[in-house]
Design an enzyme around this catalytic site. Structure first.
Site, PDB file in Angstrom:
ATOM      1  N   HIS A  13     -12.154  -8.055 -22.667  1.00 16.39           N
ATOM      2  CA  HIS A  13     -12.613  -9.110 -23.581  1.00 16.39           C
ATOM      3  C   HIS A  13     -11.544 -10.183 -23.776  1.00 16.39           C
ATOM      4  O   HIS A  13     -11.511 -10.854 -24.806  1.00 16.39           O
ATOM      5  CB  HIS A  13     -13.007  -8.528 -24.945  1.00 16.39           C
ATOM      6  CG  HIS A  13     -13.986  -7.401 -24.868  1.00 16.39           C
ATOM      7  ND1 HIS A  13     -15.341  -7.591 -24.742  1.00 16.39           N
ATOM      8  CD2 HIS A  13     -13.793  -6.052 -24.859  1.00 16.39           C
ATOM      9  CE1 HIS A  13     -15.952  -6.419 -24.688  1.00 16.39           C
ATOM     10  NE2 HIS A  13     -15.031  -5.464 -24.746  1.00 16.39           N
TER      11      HIS A  13
ATOM     12  N   SER B  21      -0.820 -35.370 -13.524  1.00 20.66           N
ATOM     13  CA  SER B  21      -1.725 -36.198 -14.315  1.00 20.66           C
ATOM     14  C   SER B  21      -1.371 -37.663 -14.122  1.00 20.66           C
ATOM     15  O   SER B  21      -0.190 -38.014 -13.991  1.00 20.66           O
ATOM     16  CB  SER B  21      -1.611 -35.832 -15.796  1.00 20.66           C
ATOM     17  OG  SER B  21      -2.198 -36.827 -16.604  1.00 20.66           O
TER      18      SER B  21
ATOM     19  N   LYS C 236       2.497 -32.879 -16.834  1.00 19.34           N
ATOM     20  CA  LYS C 236       1.440 -31.954 -16.430  1.00 19.34           C
ATOM     21  C   LYS C 236       1.649 -31.400 -15.026  1.00 19.34           C
ATOM     22  O   LYS C 236       2.116 -32.072 -14.124  1.00 19.34           O
ATOM     23  CB  LYS C 236       0.074 -32.649 -16.475  1.00 19.34           C
ATOM     24  CG  LYS C 236      -0.426 -32.992 -17.854  1.00 19.34           C
ATOM     25  CD  LYS C 236      -0.676 -31.760 -18.703  1.00 19.34           C
ATOM     26  CE  LYS C 236      -1.838 -30.926 -18.184  1.00 19.34           C
ATOM     27  NZ  LYS C 236      -3.114 -31.653 -18.175  1.00 19.34           N
TER      28      LYS C 236
ATOM     29  N   GLU D 220      -8.975 -24.279  -9.857  1.00 21.01           N
ATOM     30  CA  GLU D 220     -10.157 -24.865 -10.493  1.00 21.01           C
ATOM     31  C   GLU D 220     -11.209 -25.251  -9.464  1.00 21.01           C
ATOM     32  O   GLU D 220     -12.420 -25.067  -9.683  1.00 21.01           O
ATOM     33  CB  GLU D 220      -9.747 -26.079 -11.319  1.00 21.01           C
ATOM     34  CG  GLU D 220      -8.918 -25.707 -12.540  1.00 21.01           C
ATOM     35  CD  GLU D 220      -8.379 -26.926 -13.274  1.00 21.01           C
ATOM     36  OE1 GLU D 220      -7.962 -26.768 -14.429  1.00 21.01           O
ATOM     37  OE2 GLU D 220      -8.369 -28.030 -12.701  1.00 21.01           O
TER      38      GLU D 220
END
Length: 465
Positions: A155, A276, A282, A289
């Site tokens: 979980h 970024s 970043k 992804e």
């Protein structure tokens, strides 16, 4: 140059021609169509329908056409409806009327079913090779971190300590199943439709079994109607591809979490990260992804073909033109994503100190404590409740298990003696999980040995070794 039209007085409307054309995407089938054409030419020769001289000229023209296609000297035109039309045009340009003899005893219906099987059986082996590279990258990291403790989660909450190598190998096992599915798929796909004609076979004295053997199939299709209508092999491949996509997505999701500031379990290599356009600090996990995102595309390809197939009567219907683009897209997607994910995994740096320092967070040793009580004869239900009370007491008093004195332990439950400290150790907790399939470092090494043997066999299958 249409392969049909003798009974038509006029040509197709422009709208129909544009709708019907498929050569812009089925052109990639050229080598497979020509491979099948060589086998068909030989069977025509054995049937007495091509002389030896005609066969030799035919095979030489096919070789020349293949080289012209490879170099770009021969390309489809806007007038070519599909790959078969274009290649027949190429043969007619080289052989004149002799080129038209090759069409005897076959139809585009059995040609395309054969070509697509040949294409997929070839490319599945390349996909398996790329999967093996990812398995190998994961196993290499797992070998380095068999003894590295990490927070095991359910979980997405801390549950029990695990070996980080064990967690990495948990991503290898689905990939091995993916490969075994593809190998099993290949056994069912190894059936040649060539010789089935449009739907009823041929009255010419052809030999579908000989053609099947020459093309590397295990057998010829036993039912000509099923042979030209069947796209189970394409749908099943797309299911395998969708499952691979799902497994890549789950791995990608974990890598996204591991690389986050909140987790900080890994550091991604610059070569497999992006930045970024506005935030200079970043470092984004774009490979992970994109792997996660591409899974939707693979699932969509499967659903697209299943929807196309669900209402088709026997045998061939033009709807089946829609079988190729989902298959081609799935192949291209996997061959694009897999090397990137392999590179990401093989170059990521694991923050061992961060993993081990948080392995026992969230009272993750509670189960070990309960199992100690069970070994002392306490019923597990009572042990579970006692340890639960201990967790609550620690939370109220802002303490961890290791902070408790013997007196405090005894106040909470008479079951807690001084020996509870024997199990309040992360290395001890890992080592105790030594049953088959467990997270003990020795069992992780056993897994690695077995997986290496399995992956070596998968790599050998992919290369034909």
């Amino acid at each position: 140059m249409r392969l049909w039209g003798g009974r038509f007085e006029g040509g197709p409307a422009d709208a129909l021609a544009r709708l019907s054309v498929s050569v812009h995407f089925d052109w990639r089938l050229v080598p497979y169509d020509l491979l099948a054409s060589r086998a068909h030419a030989r069977v025509l020769n054995r049937a007495g329908l091509l002389s030896d001289d005609e066969l030799a000229r035919m095979l030489a023209a096919i070789d020349d056409l293949e080289e012209a296609c490879r170099s770009g000297a021969f390309r489809p035109t806007v007038a070519d409806e599909d790959v078969h039309t274009a290649l027949e045009r190429g043969l007619l340009e080289r052989l004149g009327t002799l080129g038209g003899k090759l069409r005897a005893g076959r139809s585009r219906n059995d040609q395309i079913a054969t070509d697509l099987r040949l294409y997929l059986r070839d490319h599945v082996r390349t996909i398996v090779s790329r999967l093996v590279e990812l398995e190998t990258a994961l196993m290499s990291q797992a070998e380095q971190h068999a003894d590295t403790a990490a927070p095991g989660m359910t979980h997405l909450q801390h549950a029990q300590p695990v070996s980080f190598g064990h967690q990495l190998l948990a991503h290898v096992h689905p990939l091995t199943r993916d490969i075994e599915r593809l190998r099993d798929w290949d056994r069912r796909a190894a059936v040649s439709p060539l010789g089935s004609g449009a739907l009823a076979g041929s009255s010419l004295p052809l030999d579908p079994q000989a053609v099947a053997a020459e093309l590397g199939f295990d057998a010829a299709a036993p039912n000509s109607m099923d042979a030209v209508a069947d796209r189970d092999f394409a749908a099943e491949f797309l299911f395998c591809a969708a499952m691979i996509g799902i497994h890549l997505s789950r791995l990608g999701e974990e890598i996204v979490l591991w690389a986050s500031q909140e987790f900080r379990w890994i550091e991604m290599d610059d070569a497999y990260s992006t930045g970024s356009s506005i935030m200079p600090q970043k470092k984004n996990p774009d490979v992970a992804e994109l792997a996660r995102g591409k899974s939707g595309r693979l699932i969509g390809s499967l659903m697209s073909l299943l929807t196309t197939l669900k209402g088709l009567p026997l045998t061939y219907n033009r709807d089946l033109q829609e079988d190729k683009e989902p298959v081609f897209d799935a192949v291209d997607t996997l061959l694009l994503v897999l090397p990137a994910v392999s590179g990401l995994v093989s170059t990521m740096r694991v923050n061992t100190a961060k993993l081990e320092s948080s392995a026992s967070d969230g009272f993750a040793l509670a189960t070990d404590l309960a199992e100690l009580l069970v070994r002392k004869g306490v019923v597990f239900r009572e042990a579970h409740e006692a340890v639960g009370h201990l967790v609550v007491w620690c939370q109220v008093n802002d303490k961890e298990f290791g902070d408790l004195t013997d007196e405090e332990l005894a106040k909470i439950s008479p079951h807690f003696g001084g020996d509870v400290r024997d199990v309040l150790s992360v290395p001890g907790a890992l080592a105790s999980r030594k049953a088959y399939g467990g997270t003990a470092p020795d069992r992780v090494r056993d897994q690695l040995a077995a997986l290496r043997e399995a992956v070596d066999a998968q790599a050998a299958w992919a290369t034909g070794a």
